[in-house]
Enzyme design. Sequence first.
Site, PDB file in Angstrom:
ATOM      1  N   GLU A 136       1.093  -1.204   0.145  1.00 18.48           N
ATOM      2  CA  GLU A 136      -0.118   0.047  -0.153  1.00 18.48           C
ATOM      3  C   GLU A 136       0.893   1.256   0.023  1.00 18.48           C
ATOM      4  O   GLU A 136       1.962   1.193   0.271  1.00 18.48           O
ATOM      5  CB  GLU A 136      -0.884   0.024   1.256  1.00 18.48           C
ATOM      6  CG  GLU A 136      -0.062   0.289   2.377  1.00 18.48           C
ATOM      7  CD  GLU A 136      -0.853  -0.150   3.814  1.00 18.48           C
ATOM      8  OE1 GLU A 136      -1.671   0.354   4.252  1.00 18.48           O
ATOM      9  OE2 GLU A 136      -0.177  -1.285   4.301  1.00 18.48           O
ATOM     10  N   LYS A 138       2.764   4.659   1.041  1.00 19.71           N
ATOM     11  CA  LYS A 138       3.220   5.087   2.364  1.00 19.71           C
ATOM     12  C   LYS A 138       2.952   6.577   2.328  1.00 19.71           C
ATOM     13  O   LYS A 138       3.407   7.451   1.478  1.00 19.71           O
ATOM     14  CB  LYS A 138       4.719   5.059   2.398  1.00 19.71           C
ATOM     15  CG  LYS A 138       5.326   5.510   3.556  1.00 19.71           C
ATOM     16  CD  LYS A 138       6.955   4.936   3.733  1.00 19.71           C
ATOM     17  CE  LYS A 138       7.354   5.420   5.205  1.00 19.71           C
ATOM     18  NZ  LYS A 138       7.318   7.037   5.664  1.00 19.71           N
ATOM     19  N   ASP A 140       2.158  10.469   3.318  1.00 20.32           N
ATOM     20  CA  ASP A 140       3.204  11.358   3.873  1.00 20.32           C
ATOM     21  C   ASP A 140       2.506  12.118   4.898  1.00 20.32           C
ATOM     22  O   ASP A 140       2.096  13.425   4.630  1.00 20.32           O
ATOM     23  CB  ASP A 140       3.870  12.131   2.797  1.00 20.32           C
ATOM     24  CG  ASP A 140       5.190  12.806   3.022  1.00 20.32           C
ATOM     25  OD1 ASP A 140       5.526  12.565   4.188  1.00 20.32           O
ATOM     26  OD2 ASP A 140       5.523  13.640   2.267  1.00 20.32           O
ATOM     27  N   TYR A 248      -4.249   1.926   8.802  1.00 13.25           N
ATOM     28  CA  TYR A 248      -3.619   0.857   8.089  1.00 13.25           C
ATOM     29  C   TYR A 248      -3.013  -0.190   9.180  1.00 13.25           C
ATOM     30  O   TYR A 248      -2.136  -1.150   8.719  1.00 13.25           O
ATOM     31  CB  TYR A 248      -2.199   1.283   7.116  1.00 13.25           C
ATOM     32  CG  TYR A 248      -1.400   2.300   8.152  1.00 13.25           C
ATOM     33  CD1 TYR A 248      -0.755   1.963   9.247  1.00 13.25           C
ATOM     34  CD2 TYR A 248      -1.291   3.712   7.419  1.00 13.25           C
ATOM     35  CE1 TYR A 248       0.116   2.777   9.752  1.00 13.25           C
ATOM     36  CE2 TYR A 248      -0.514   4.579   8.146  1.00 13.25           C
ATOM     37  CZ  TYR A 248       0.046   4.229   9.182  1.00 13.25           C
ATOM     38  OH  TYR A 248       1.062   4.999  10.134  1.00 13.25           O
ATOM     39  N   LYS A 336      11.021   2.980  -0.756  1.00 13.20           N
ATOM     40  CA  LYS A 336      10.944   4.378  -1.005  1.00 13.20           C
ATOM     41  C   LYS A 336      11.017   4.629  -2.480  1.00 13.20           C
ATOM     42  O   LYS A 336      11.749   4.185  -3.254  1.00 13.20           O
ATOM     43  CB  LYS A 336      12.187   5.048  -0.236  1.00 13.20           C
ATOM     44  CG  LYS A 336      12.120   5.176   1.284  1.00 13.20           C
ATOM     45  CD  LYS A 336      10.833   5.974   1.713  1.00 13.20           C
ATOM     46  CE  LYS A 336      11.041   6.460   3.185  1.00 13.20           C
ATOM     47  NZ  LYS A 336      11.835   7.574   3.354  1.00 13.20           N
ATOM     48  N   CYS A 441      16.089  41.186  11.200  1.00 13.67           N
ATOM     49  CA  CYS A 441      15.250  40.204  10.957  1.00 13.67           C
ATOM     50  C   CYS A 441      13.898  40.746  10.228  1.00 13.67           C
ATOM     51  O   CYS A 441      13.538  41.617  10.566  1.00 13.67           O
ATOM     52  CB  CYS A 441      14.806  39.848  12.598  1.00 13.67           C
ATOM     53  SG  CYS A 441      13.367  38.732  12.811  1.00 13.67           S
ATOM     54  N   CYS A 444      10.797  41.285  12.874  1.00 18.22           N
ATOM     55  CA  CYS A 444      10.682  42.263  13.720  1.00 18.22           C
ATOM     56  C   CYS A 444      11.452  43.642  13.543  1.00 18.22           C
ATOM     57  O   CYS A 444      11.555  44.632  14.485  1.00 18.22           O
ATOM     58  CB  CYS A 444      10.793  41.771  15.225  1.00 18.22           C
ATOM     59  SG  CYS A 444      12.398  41.308  15.431  1.00 18.22           S
ATOM     60  N   CYS A 465      18.199  36.257  14.904  1.00 15.18           N
ATOM     61  CA  CYS A 465      17.266  37.564  15.253  1.00 15.18           C
ATOM     62  C   CYS A 465      17.646  37.966  16.505  1.00 15.18           C
ATOM     63  O   CYS A 465      17.650  37.084  17.604  1.00 15.18           O
ATOM     64  CB  CYS A 465      15.900  37.440  15.187  1.00 15.18           C
ATOM     65  SG  CYS A 465      15.089  38.832  16.119  1.00 15.18           S
ATOM     66  N   CYS A 471      10.141  39.922  19.155  1.00 15.83           N
ATOM     67  CA  CYS A 471      10.143  39.195  17.668  1.00 15.83           C
ATOM     68  C   CYS A 471       8.752  38.589  17.697  1.00 15.83           C
ATOM     69  O   CYS A 471       8.736  37.266  18.544  1.00 15.83           O
ATOM     70  CB  CYS A 471      11.362  38.593  17.363  1.00 15.83           C
ATOM     71  SG  CYS A 471      11.138  37.765  15.960  1.00 15.83           S
TER      72      CYS A 471
HETATM   73  S1  IVH Z   1       2.913   0.616   9.164  1.00 16.13           S
HETATM   74  C1  IVH Z   1       5.012  -1.172  12.673  1.00 16.13           C
HETATM   75  N1  IVH Z   1       1.650   1.715   6.943  1.00 16.13           N
HETATM   76  O1  IVH Z   1       5.614   5.740   8.115  1.00 16.13           O
HETATM   77  C2  IVH Z   1       4.622  -0.237  11.299  1.00 16.13           C
HETATM   78  N2  IVH Z   1       3.219   3.139   8.035  1.00 16.13           N
HETATM   79  O2  IVH Z   1       8.306   5.412   8.415  1.00 16.13           O
HETATM   80  C3  IVH Z   1       4.194   0.816  11.335  1.00 16.13           C
HETATM   81  N3  IVH Z   1       3.264   5.469   7.205  1.00 16.13           N
HETATM   82  O3  IVH Z   1       5.284   5.741  11.503  1.00 16.13           O
HETATM   83  C4  IVH Z   1       3.849   1.537  10.222  1.00 16.13           C
HETATM   84  N4  IVH Z   1       2.135   5.287   5.536  1.00 16.13           N
HETATM   85  O4  IVH Z   1       3.713   7.359  10.243  1.00 16.13           O
HETATM   86  C5  IVH Z   1       2.642   2.040   7.900  1.00 16.13           C
HETATM   87  N5  IVH Z   1       0.806   2.627   5.038  1.00 16.13           N
HETATM   88  C6  IVH Z   1       1.606   2.686   5.836  1.00 16.13           C
HETATM   89  C7  IVH Z   1       2.220   3.879   6.031  1.00 16.13           C
HETATM   90  C8  IVH Z   1       2.863   4.055   7.167  1.00 16.13           C
HETATM   91  C9  IVH Z   1       2.700   6.223   6.251  1.00 16.13           C
HETATM   92  C10 IVH Z   1       4.306   5.969   8.101  1.00 16.13           C
HETATM   93  C11 IVH Z   1       3.991   5.963   9.600  1.00 16.13           C
HETATM   94  C12 IVH Z   1       5.173   5.411  10.044  1.00 16.13           C
HETATM   95  C13 IVH Z   1       6.052   5.748   9.322  1.00 16.13           C
HETATM   96  C14 IVH Z   1       7.576   5.078   9.281  1.00 16.13           C
END
Ligand code: IVH
Length: 722
Positions: A136, A138, A140, A248, A336, A441, A444, A465, A471
């Site tokens: 799935e 990841k 952000d 997730y 990644k 700055c 300020c 600053c 500020c």
């Molecule tokens: S699983 C024990 N699934 O990525 C496993 N994490 O780099 C826990 N994240 O802390 C994470 N999408 O904040 C998982 N589909 C996904 C995710 C995901 C984003 C983030 C999450 C985690 C970080 C780790």
Amino acid sequence: MTQNNNMPSEKAANTPADKLTAKQAKAEHARLEAEISAHDKRYYQQDAPTVTDAEYDVLRRRYEALEKQFPELHSLTSLTRKVGATPSGRFKKVRHAVPMLSLGNAFSEEDVSDFADRIRRFLNLKESAEIAFTAEPKIDGLSCTLRYEKGKLVQAATRGDGAEGEDVTANVRTIKEVPETLKGKDVPDIFEVRGEVYMRRADFLALNERQKKEGGQLYVNPRNTAAGTLRQLDAKITASRPLRFFGYGWGEASELPGETQFEVVAALKRWGIPTNPLFKRCESMGEMLKHYRGIEEKRAKLDYDIDGVVYKLDRIDWQERLGFVSRTPRWAIAHKFPAEQATTIVKDIMITVGRTGALTPTAVLDPVTVGGVVVSMATLHNEDYIKGIGGDGAPIRNGVDIRIGDTVKIERAGDVIPKVLDVVFAKRPNSAKPFKFPAVCPACGSHAVRETDPDTGKQDAVRRCTGGLICPAQAVERLRHFVSRNAFDIEGFGEKQAEFFFEKGWVMQPVDIFTLEKRNKKLKIEEEEGYGETSVRNLFAAINERRRIAFNRFIFALGIRHIGETNAIRLARHYLTAEVMIESVKAAADRESDDYQELLNIGGIGEVVADAVVEFFKEKKNRQAIDALLGEITVEPMEAVKSNSPVSGKTVVFTGALEKMTRDEAKAMAERLGAKVAGSVSKKTDYVVAGPGAGSKLADAKKHGVGVLSEDEWFRLIGEKR
Ligand code: IVH
């Protein structure tokens, strides 16, 4: 920085870990630890990362490689045992019943197949065995855990350091997609949903448009905005910005609704939790990588930022057998996406001021699509980076500076702020002028300075600053410090209230705390949630009690760079009154003056500290803020240290429950009389002053033959009546 044997040379940093000597490895490990910790703090506590994920990963991998090669470096305090940094302390803390962990990274298909091989070996499966994984995107955003009891949402918390996060329940309740109640008959009694809070790109752009119109600060990317929004103290602000959620995973659960990752995520969906539509079960490595490429292709069209694909072993019983290594599960990994680059033109260079006063340059770019995301800003790190000078003083980009009008190569590595990598020198217009970094700055107007290390003569990369007290960019941070325990310590006006009153626009600088009562006819604090007539009366009484303040506390409260409690005491002891100090330190702006020499001659005050004090008082706006404050409060003169007292030069230890003075008071009194106060008893101790309940220190006193005094005897000794 000069190089010596303790300092990792550039060469050592590029040497493979197995070719380093133990000494080199130790030094590099320590350096990396400091650097990674600083990045963690910026990322987790300040929501202001300064490096890309890719850069961070390089540091982290090197750190881990050093520990693998030199196991003695894998100490109990090693960063590999922690996830992220400690939480920032603004919200109630929540201890996670099941820790919230992080993920290891894979940067290539080979890394992914190594990951699967490791699992096979661990589970003793055949090399050829295909194992099922889920795959799935990841997301952000930032991870969040939602605790449901009997199907009702009872608590939501951020990850924090993995063991303890922040209670953001009120804010999460404003997220429309997060159900208050889970639907379905098979919802367990206790179930913690884990997932990612994020902001859609379209919502992020609209929010920035709104900010632009209202003249507010522009946000850098959806992730930071989501993080900042979720951690707003005022849930109304969170509610006004559209956050979203993808579930997730899970934390504590009284029961699981399936035996596989796939089944549990399907149950989340059934119960009403949003799950990602690209979540898929893959039967083989081939299928996983195909899905990865498919997601990468769709990436640009998605309405949310992602920076990779997460694979999780499908069978939960296997997940349990595999467990974790320090901070990451053995059964999951993040694959990644590679960093993406593009070329565009620098339209402007914008300077922003951080909460600690650091001036940071950002390039405003001709919008360009990088990896499917329109990028219109990129970080320029600091003044030297613009000039073409690296952190070690050596030229970077062959010494080519970055100018407005330049064509530049930028890189966006998924999540954090894109950065300017290089200048296409051939395309530099004739009219392009070197960028002049402001010496004042932008928030300020106070002057901004770069510190110089007196030993190396090297300037700090960051320009700061000096208008700490006034500020607006630093105000909240300074107010929090001003009211903290060792500063003004006003009962009922702690860091949380400082932020609340600041957000309301009622307390913008220290003096405003002391004029609240006068202004309350208009403000009507008693009408705010959590306040009533009595609590407001108590608050004013507590504020009034602090209208007299010890000189050292006053100095500490100002939040001058490098002036912690010890230096504040040094200054207070030397100048004795605020008036004398202010006059003398003002005159010390002339580095040739006697006053500057006097400041430098105070024991323990070096050049860096002296300069910080001088710069602070040189700023007229700070002086005005202090004058206003002094109009409302009285700073008690410091009593001179008596050199002829009977305890002058002696070392004293206080122990047990003191009844006639507080511990702080006892310490201050002894120090005023020229004694040194120690925390433990040794043969160098002259007196132990013991109150009721004194324990091991009494025994230590006996062992070392040190005289023990009661509180009364102490007062008799110093000639004071109580
Ligand atoms: S699983 C024990 N699934 O990525 C496993 N994490 O780099 C826990 N994240 O802390 C994470 N999408 O904040 C998982 N589909 C996904 C995710 C995901 C984003 C983030 C999450 C985690 C970080 C780790």
